[in-house]
Design an enzyme around this catalytic site. Structure first.
Site, PDB file in Angstrom:
ATOM      1  N   SER A   1      -2.696   2.929   0.917  1.00 21.56           N
ATOM      2  CA  SER A   1      -3.856   3.733   1.308  1.00 21.56           C
ATOM      3  C   SER A   1      -5.117   3.349   0.534  1.00 21.56           C
ATOM      4  O   SER A   1      -6.221   3.393   1.076  1.00 21.56           O
ATOM      5  CB  SER A   1      -3.558   5.220   1.104  1.00 21.56           C
ATOM      6  OG  SER A   1      -3.254   5.491  -0.253  1.00 21.56           O
TER       7      SER A   1
ATOM      8  N   ASN B   1      -0.891  11.923  -2.743  1.00 22.94           N
ATOM      9  CA  ASN B   1      -0.629  11.102  -3.925  1.00 22.94           C
ATOM     10  C   ASN B   1      -1.406  11.627  -5.124  1.00 22.94           C
ATOM     11  O   ASN B   1      -2.390  12.353  -4.991  1.00 22.94           O
ATOM     12  CB  ASN B   1      -1.046   9.650  -3.676  1.00 22.94           C
ATOM     13  CG  ASN B   1      -0.117   8.965  -2.698  1.00 22.94           C
ATOM     14  OD1 ASN B   1       1.057   9.314  -2.577  1.00 22.94           O
ATOM     15  ND2 ASN B   1      -0.627   7.961  -1.996  1.00 22.94           N
TER      16      ASN B   1
ATOM     17  N   GLU C   1      -8.510   7.291  -4.863  1.00 23.77           N
ATOM     18  CA  GLU C   1      -7.916   8.298  -5.741  1.00 23.77           C
ATOM     19  C   GLU C   1      -7.483   7.682  -7.072  1.00 23.77           C
ATOM     20  O   GLU C   1      -6.592   8.202  -7.743  1.00 23.77           O
ATOM     21  CB  GLU C   1      -6.719   8.944  -5.038  1.00 23.77           C
ATOM     22  CG  GLU C   1      -5.674   7.941  -4.586  1.00 23.77           C
ATOM     23  CD  GLU C   1      -4.716   8.506  -3.550  1.00 23.77           C
ATOM     24  OE1 GLU C   1      -4.693   9.732  -3.343  1.00 23.77           O
ATOM     25  OE2 GLU C   1      -3.980   7.704  -2.959  1.00 23.77           O
TER      26      GLU C   1
ATOM     27  N   GLY D   1      -0.748  11.442   7.785  1.00 22.51           N
ATOM     28  CA  GLY D   1      -0.726  12.734   8.461  1.00 22.51           C
ATOM     29  C   GLY D   1      -0.419  12.586   9.939  1.00 22.51           C
ATOM     30  O   GLY D   1       0.347  13.374  10.512  1.00 22.51           O
TER      31      GLY D   1
ATOM     32  N   LYS E   1       6.618   8.763  -8.209  1.00 25.33           N
ATOM     33  CA  LYS E   1       5.803   8.249  -7.103  1.00 25.33           C
ATOM     34  C   LYS E   1       4.444   7.774  -7.609  1.00 25.33           C
ATOM     35  O   LYS E   1       3.916   6.752  -7.150  1.00 25.33           O
ATOM     36  CB  LYS E   1       5.621   9.335  -6.044  1.00 25.33           C
ATOM     37  CG  LYS E   1       4.700   8.946  -4.873  1.00 25.33           C
ATOM     38  CD  LYS E   1       5.307   7.896  -3.994  1.00 25.33           C
ATOM     39  CE  LYS E   1       4.376   7.482  -2.846  1.00 25.33           C
ATOM     40  NZ  LYS E   1       4.039   8.593  -1.940  1.00 25.33           N
TER      41      LYS E   1
ATOM     42  N   ASN F   1      -0.887   0.414  -5.229  1.00 25.69           N
ATOM     43  CA  ASN F   1      -2.203   0.712  -4.658  1.00 25.69           C
ATOM     44  C   ASN F   1      -3.305  -0.154  -5.259  1.00 25.69           C
ATOM     45  O   ASN F   1      -3.978  -0.894  -4.523  1.00 25.69           O
ATOM     46  CB  ASN F   1      -2.520   2.202  -4.817  1.00 25.69           C
ATOM     47  CG  ASN F   1      -1.958   3.030  -3.687  1.00 25.69           C
ATOM     48  OD1 ASN F   1      -2.636   3.303  -2.705  1.00 25.69           O
ATOM     49  ND2 ASN F   1      -0.705   3.440  -3.815  1.00 25.69           N
TER      50      ASN F   1
END
Length: 317
Positions: A256, A104, A268, A12, A183, A191
Site C-alpha cells: 500500500s 496497518n 503511514e 476495503g 504485522k 512497505n
C-alpha cells in the site's frame, strides 16, 4: 449482517466484495470522489490473479453521506486519517455497533477509544492484499487471513462467523497486540523497501541483501518491543516474509505504501518505522535504520507530490 467498510480502497474493496458475495449487506465509505463515482456508475472491477475481470456493485459514499445503522464497521482508514473518519461517521455508530480496525500501523486502538466504549472495539491484523489500479478497479492476488481480538468484553464470535462465511479465514486470538506488532514488523520491511527499491514483494526477494536489511530493521524493532512488553519473534516474521515472496501468496503485490507514493499521497511511515524510531529515541535505544528509512520515505513523498503537481500543471496548460 449489515456492514460498513470505512476506507473502501484496495483492501476495503476486496473484503467488501467477499462479504457481499456471502450475502451480507455491505456499504463502502471513502473520500476519493473519482473512485466513488466509478464504482457507483460502472461497478467495481476486480481482476484476480490475471483472470478475466469481474464486476461487483457495492454502494459507496462519503462519510458525510452515509446514513442508517450498522452491526459492524470495518476500519481500514489509514492511521493519520482515522480520528477524522470516526468523527465524520459518528451519527451511524450506535452503542450496538462493533468496530473492527484492520488498518496497518500502531496507535489505532488508542484513537478509537476516544470515540466508543472498549466493549465495542475489535482489533485485528490481516494478510489479505489488494492493489488499487485506478478509480473503480482493483487487482488481487493469492489468499490471506485475519487475526482479531475483542478489546473489551464484547462477543466477537458473530463477527468471526460472518467473516468466515465469506472465506476470510478469521481466527480469534487472545494476544492481538503481539500480532499487530508482528504485522507492523512485516510492513516495516516490505512497505518502505518496495518504495525505495521500486519493487513488488517478489522482486524485493531477489535483492541479494534484502533479507539482511529486513533482519536489521527487525532487530531494532525487537529492542523497542522489549521496552513495551511486546515479544517480537524475528524468526516467525522472517518465515512469513519468505512465504509472502511467493507469487501464489503476495509476491506479485505492490504494498500500500508503494501505491500511496505513486498516487502522491502521504504514507503511514510515521506509524511503522517512524513509530519505532520515535520510541527508540525517547528511550535511548538506537534505531538508525528505521530512522533513516523514515526520512527517506518522507523525502520520496515530497518528490513524488511535486512531480504530480507539475504533471497536472502541464496537463491544464
Amino acid at each position: 449482517m449489515k456492514i460498513a467498510i470505512a476506507g473502501f480502497g484496495a483492501l476495503g474493496a476486496r473484503l467488501g466484495v467477499k462479504l457481499q458475495t456471502a450475502g451480507h449487506e455491505v456499504t463502502g465509505i471513502d473520500g476519493w470522489p473519482a473512485h466513488i463515482a466509478a464504482i457507483n456508475t460502472n461497478g467495481l472491477t476486480v481482476i484476480h490473479d490475471n483472470q478475466a475481470p469481474r464486476k461487483y456493485f457495492v454502494p459507496v459514499m462519503t462519510a458525510q453521506e452515509v446514513t442508517g445503522e450498522f452491526d459492524l464497521i470495518i476500519l481500514l482508514t489509514k492511521t493519520p486519517q482515522l480520528d477524522r473518519m470516526l468523527t465524520d461517521i459518528a451519527p451511524v455508530i450506535t452503542k450496538k455497533t462493533q468496530l473492527l480496525v484492520l488498518s496497518n500501523g500502531l496507535g489505532n486502538i488508542e484513537v478509537i477509544e476516544k470515540h466508543v466504549a472498549r466493549d465495542q472495539i475489535l482489533a485485528g491484523v490481516t494478510l489479505w492484499t489488494s492493489s488499487l489500479v485506478k478509480p473503480g478497479e482493483i487487482h488481487t492476488t493469492g489468499s490471506g487471513s485475519i487475526k482479531l481480538q475483542a478489546i473489551g468484553h464484547a462477543n466477537a464470535k458473530p463477527v468471526v462467523d460472518a467473516m468466515n462465511q465469506a472465506g476470510l479465514h478469521v481466527e480469534l486470538t487472545d494476544d492481538v497486540l503481539t500480532a499487530i506488532w508482528h504485522k507492523a514488523g512485516i510492513n516495516s520491511v516490505l512497505n518502505p523497501l518496495s518504495v525505495l527499491l521500486d519493487a513488488n514483494i517478489a522482486e524485493f526477494g531477489t535483492a541479494g541483501n534484502g533479507m539482511d536489511l529486513a533482519l536489521t530493521i527487525l532487530n531494532e524493532i525487537q529492542k523497542v518491543g522489549a521496552l513495551q512488553g511486546i515479544k517480537v519473534d524475528i524468526a516467525a516474521i522472517m518465515s512469513d516474509l519468505t512465504n509472502l515472496l511467493k507469487p501464489e501468496n503476495a509476491g506479485n503485490h505492490y504494498p500500500s505504501m508503494y501505491q500511496d507514493i505513486q498516487n502522491g499521497k502521504r504514507t503511514e511511515i510515521d506509524f511503522l518505522n517512524g513509530y519505532f524510531a520515535k520510541i527508540g529515541q525517547q528511550e535511548d535505544v538506537p534505531t538508525p535504520l528505521n530512522m533513516m528509512i523514515t526520512h527517506l520515505i518522507h523525502a520520496k513523498e515530497d518528490i513524488e507530490r511535486v512531480k504530480i503537481a507539475k504533471q497536472q500543471e502541464t496537463f491544464e496548460i
